[in-house]
Scaffold this motif. Structure first.
Motif, mmCIF file in Angstrom:
data_model
loop_
_atom_site.group_PDB
_atom_site.id
_atom_site.type_symbol
_atom_site.label_atom_id
_atom_site.label_comp_id
_atom_site.label_asym_id
_atom_site.label_seq_id
_atom_site.Cartn_x
_atom_site.Cartn_y
_atom_site.Cartn_z
ATOM 1 N N GLY A 84 0.811 -1.229 0.000
ATOM 2 C CA GLY A 84 0.000 0.000 0.000
ATOM 3 C C GLY A 84 0.838 1.270 0.000
ATOM 4 O O GLY A 84 0.289 2.377 0.025
ATOM 5 N N THR A 85 2.175 1.135 -0.053
ATOM 6 C CA THR A 85 3.034 2.330 -0.008
ATOM 7 C C THR A 85 2.760 3.258 -1.191
ATOM 8 O O THR A 85 2.913 4.464 -1.086
ATOM 9 N N MET A 86 2.354 2.671 -2.322
ATOM 10 C CA MET A 86 2.151 3.467 -3.543
ATOM 11 C C MET A 86 0.674 3.842 -3.726
ATOM 12 O O MET A 86 0.309 4.326 -4.800
ATOM 13 N N LYS A 87 -0.178 3.598 -2.712
ATOM 14 C CA LYS A 87 -1.623 3.698 -2.990
ATOM 15 C C LYS A 87 -2.076 5.119 -3.314
ATOM 16 O O LYS A 87 -3.102 5.312 -3.942
ATOM 17 N N LEU A 88 -1.306 6.126 -2.878
ATOM 18 C CA LEU A 88 -1.686 7.490 -3.238
ATOM 19 C C LEU A 88 -1.357 7.786 -4.701
ATOM 20 O O LEU A 88 -1.918 8.683 -5.308
ATOM 21 N N LEU A 89 -0.411 7.017 -5.246
ATOM 22 C CA LEU A 89 -0.016 7.240 -6.648
ATOM 23 C C LEU A 89 -0.945 6.508 -7.611
ATOM 24 O O LEU A 89 -1.286 7.023 -8.660
ATOM 25 N N PHE A 90 -1.300 5.277 -7.278
ATOM 26 C CA PHE A 90 -2.252 4.560 -8.112
ATOM 27 C C PHE A 90 -2.898 3.439 -7.321
ATOM 28 O O PHE A 90 -2.332 2.946 -6.353
ATOM 29 N N LYS A 91 -4.088 3.049 -7.761
ATOM 30 C CA LYS A 91 -4.824 1.990 -7.076
ATOM 31 C C LYS A 91 -4.622 0.687 -7.836
ATOM 32 O O LYS A 91 -5.020 0.567 -8.983
ATOM 33 N N ALA A 92 -3.996 -0.281 -7.175
ATOM 34 C CA ALA A 92 -3.885 -1.608 -7.789
ATOM 35 C C ALA A 92 -5.155 -2.385 -7.425
ATOM 36 O O ALA A 92 -5.613 -2.309 -6.291
ATOM 37 N N PRO A 93 -5.738 -3.108 -8.385
ATOM 38 C CA PRO A 93 -6.958 -3.863 -8.066
ATOM 39 C C PRO A 93 -6.649 -5.051 -7.152
ATOM 40 O O PRO A 93 -5.573 -5.642 -7.250
ATOM 41 N N PHE A 94 -7.592 -5.363 -6.253
ATOM 42 C CA PHE A 94 -7.425 -6.528 -5.359
ATOM 43 C C PHE A 94 -8.020 -7.773 -6.001
ATOM 44 O O PHE A 94 -9.026 -7.670 -6.694
ATOM 45 N N PRO A 95 -7.475 -8.964 -5.752
ATOM 46 C CA PRO A 95 -6.212 -9.157 -5.051
ATOM 47 C C PRO A 95 -5.060 -8.627 -5.897
ATOM 48 O O PRO A 95 -5.115 -8.703 -7.128
ATOM 49 N N ILE A 96 -4.036 -8.070 -5.232
ATOM 50 C CA ILE A 96 -2.892 -7.534 -5.976
ATOM 51 C C ILE A 96 -2.026 -8.704 -6.429
ATOM 52 O O ILE A 96 -1.578 -9.517 -5.615
ATOM 53 N N ARG A 97 -1.811 -8.796 -7.736
ATOM 54 C CA ARG A 97 -1.084 -9.927 -8.321
ATOM 55 C C ARG A 97 0.396 -9.601 -8.325
ATOM 56 O O ARG A 97 0.786 -8.528 -8.794
ATOM 57 N N ILE A 98 1.202 -10.479 -7.785
ATOM 58 C CA ILE A 98 2.596 -10.133 -7.487
ATOM 59 C C ILE A 98 3.552 -10.633 -8.573
ATOM 60 O O ILE A 98 3.396 -11.728 -9.096
ATOM 61 N N GLY A 99 4.552 -9.804 -8.857
ATOM 62 C CA GLY A 99 5.640 -10.204 -9.753
ATOM 63 C C GLY A 99 5.519 -9.614 -11.142
ATOM 64 O O GLY A 99 4.441 -9.659 -11.755
ATOM 65 N N ILE A 100 6.639 -9.046 -11.636
ATOM 66 C CA ILE A 100 6.644 -8.524 -13.013
ATOM 67 C C ILE A 100 7.840 -9.042 -13.808
ATOM 68 O O ILE A 100 8.162 -8.521 -14.867
ATOM 69 N N GLU A 101 8.533 -10.051 -13.269
ATOM 70 C CA GLU A 101 9.689 -10.586 -14.005
ATOM 71 C C GLU A 101 9.682 -12.109 -13.870
ATOM 72 O O GLU A 101 9.443 -12.630 -12.773
ATOM 73 N N CYS A 102 9.949 -12.817 -14.980
ATOM 74 C CA CYS A 102 9.885 -14.282 -14.890
ATOM 75 C C CYS A 102 10.659 -14.950 -16.032
ATOM 76 O O CYS A 102 11.126 -14.294 -16.964
ATOM 77 N N SER A 103 10.752 -16.265 -15.934
ATOM 78 C CA SER A 103 11.240 -17.087 -17.046
ATOM 79 C C SER A 103 10.264 -18.247 -17.196
ATOM 80 O O SER A 103 9.558 -18.606 -16.243
ATOM 81 N N GLY A 104 10.230 -18.842 -18.386
ATOM 82 C CA GLY A 104 9.302 -19.955 -18.583
ATOM 83 C C GLY A 104 9.326 -20.434 -20.019
ATOM 84 O O GLY A 104 10.283 -20.172 -20.761
ATOM 85 N N VAL A 105 8.256 -21.124 -20.402
ATOM 86 C CA VAL A 105 8.182 -21.717 -21.742
ATOM 87 C C VAL A 105 6.923 -21.194 -22.445
ATOM 88 O O VAL A 105 5.827 -21.192 -21.850
ATOM 89 N N VAL A 106 7.086 -20.768 -23.688
ATOM 90 C CA VAL A 106 5.964 -20.221 -24.460
ATOM 91 C C VAL A 106 4.959 -21.342 -24.754
ATOM 92 O O VAL A 106 5.342 -22.437 -25.201
ATOM 93 N N ILE A 107 3.687 -21.058 -24.489
ATOM 94 C CA ILE A 107 2.622 -22.048 -24.742
ATOM 95 C C ILE A 107 1.911 -21.734 -26.058
ATOM 96 O O ILE A 107 1.700 -22.596 -26.884
ATOM 97 N N ASN A 108 1.501 -20.476 -26.233
ATOM 98 C CA ASN A 108 1.000 -20.056 -27.543
ATOM 99 C C ASN A 108 1.233 -18.570 -27.757
ATOM 100 O O ASN A 108 1.544 -17.846 -26.799
#
Ligand SMILES: NC(=O)c1ccc[n+]([C@@H]2O[C@H](COP(=O)([O-])OP(=O)(O)OC[C@H]3O[C@@H](n4cnc5c(N)ncnc54)[C@H](OP(=O)(O)O)[C@@H]3O)[C@@H](O)[C@H]2O)c1
Length: 362
Positions: free
Chosen positions: A50-74
């Motif tokens: 909630g530290t950034m809540k004055l800057l923007f509202k993230a919808p609940f539940p807040i989905r975590i993580g913006i970096e990943c690795s994996g395998v392309v499905i389509n």
């Protein structure tokens, strides 16, 4: 599918793994990715807290993580460089998640945009790949900026004595490797807390010339000569005040990734979502920084890692593929929610962690 979320604004102790629908490709440039490993960063935990809540509202539940690795499905109809089965790593643009109704990347599946992903080199595990991309890019962009300011002063990074606080922080450990292996920096001085002093040589062999225990010296100039640092990569919110006395007062350059950025950089990151009062606060902070630098010719600049610069993303992928940076990370499994919460709490507090936090999904 399982996804790590914050059901409401909460510290990591309140994170949960819930069941969400598998997302689907909505736009031609998108890909559905089966996630193997996700990287957690400070910003993820601040948004969830909630530290950034004055800057923007993230919808609940807040989905975590913006970096990943994996395998392309389509892949969407416009995707040219990837096909199902390709191993990839990459990131989303930032918070809030750029894709409506998509889970965060700390989930079993995610949606990625083609331009923000690259192929995973075979020599890297999925965990390693998830730990490297974003912060190597931030380091590369910071040092390109630093090198430009040094050149204006007739100096080079190669010939500089460089200071990095937090040698074994997620950003510091990659920064030091890029400085040494890409820019050929001659001398690096770096700080860690007491228990990590012997670990610097283990994780960054032959790279740090002077290791300083920052918890022992409130005034770092008692151990690092005042005026001896040509370039500093500031990775810690609390460090700017202690770095300035160490800097060469005539020619020193600091690039900070952990400060209140000037309104221009905030606007680049947030666009029209930036509230007017936040721009004022950011402008006031610049007056404070100017006051800290009074009586010196030190150049202080700021950098927010920018995935929108395609050339930089490609250069970063090359640095990684050539093995010029190696992972410094700790790995927890998604199914061990207590371990995930504890490790995310270290990231949230900025204390106690070692290297990048990776959540292993598969
Ligand atoms: N601008 C950008 O693009 C960008 C990109 C990535 C990160 N960041 C920001 O950079 C900051 C650091 O990120 P990170 O991922 O590196 O975090 P992190 O790995 O969680 O860094 C914190 C680590 O640094 C050490 N530390 C804490 N205070 C210190 C101090 N005063 N001096 C030296 N070391 C200290 C801590 O270890 P001990 O407790 O053992 O000392 C801790 O493990 C965050 O504020 C983050 O938001 C900015």
């Amino acid at each position: 599918m399982r996804a790590l979320v914050a059901p409401k604004y909460t510290k990591p102790s309140g994170y949960e793994v819930i069941d969400l629908p598998v997302p689907s490709v909505q736009k031609p440039n998108e890909m559905l990715i089966k996630v193997h490993a996700a990287g957690i960063m400070t910003g993820d935990t601040l948004v969830a807290g909630g530290t950034m809540k004055l800057l923007f509202k993230a919808p609940f539940p807040i989905r975590i993580g913006i970096e990943c690795s994996g395998v392309v499905i389509n892949v969407g109809s416009a995707v040219k460089n990837f096909k199902p089965g390709d191993a990839v790593y990459g990131a989303a643009f930032g918070h809030p998640m750029e894709f409506e109704n998509a889970p965060g990347y700390c989930s079993e599946y995610c949606i990625g945009r083609e331009s923000l992903f690259v192929h995973k080199p075979a020599h890297l595990s999925f965990e390693e790949a998830a730990s490297l991309g974003g912060f190597t890019l931030t380091a590369y962009q910071s040092f390109e900026l630093g090198a430009k300011h040094l050149a204006d002063r007739g100096k080079t990074l190669e010939g500089s004595t460089v200071f990095v606080p937090g040698a074994l922080s997620a950003t510091g450990a990659l920064g030091i490797q890029v400085l040494k292996n890409v820019y050929g920096v001659g001398k690096i001085v770096a700080t860690v807390s007491t228990s990590k002093v012997p670990l610097v040589e283990k994780y960054l062999p032959g790279m740090v010339d002077q290791v300083v225990d920052y918890t022992e010296f409130e005034d770092l100039s008692r151990i690092i000569p005042a005026g001896s640092i040509d370039f500093a990569y500031n990775t810690q919110w609390s460090s700017l005040e202690s770095i300035i006395p160490l800097m060469n007062k005539e020619n020193g350059v600091i690039v900070s990734i952990a400060s209140l950025f000037p309104p221009k950089i905030l606007r680049q990151a947030m666009g029209p979502m930036l509230p007017f009062w936040a721009a004022w606060v950011a402008a006031l902070a610049q007056l404070y920084y100017r006051w800290l630098l009074r009586g010196t010719n030190i150049k202080l600049d700021f950098l927010s890692g920018n995935l929108g610069k395609k050339d930089d993303v490609e250069k970063t992928a090359e640095i990684i593929a050539l093995g010029k940076v190696k992972s410094v990370m700790r790995v927890v499994k998604l199914e061990d929610i207590e371990a995930v919460r504890k490790a995310c709490d270290e990231v949230y507090k900025g204390k106690g962690g070692l290297g990048r936090l990776i959540v292993k999904i598969v």
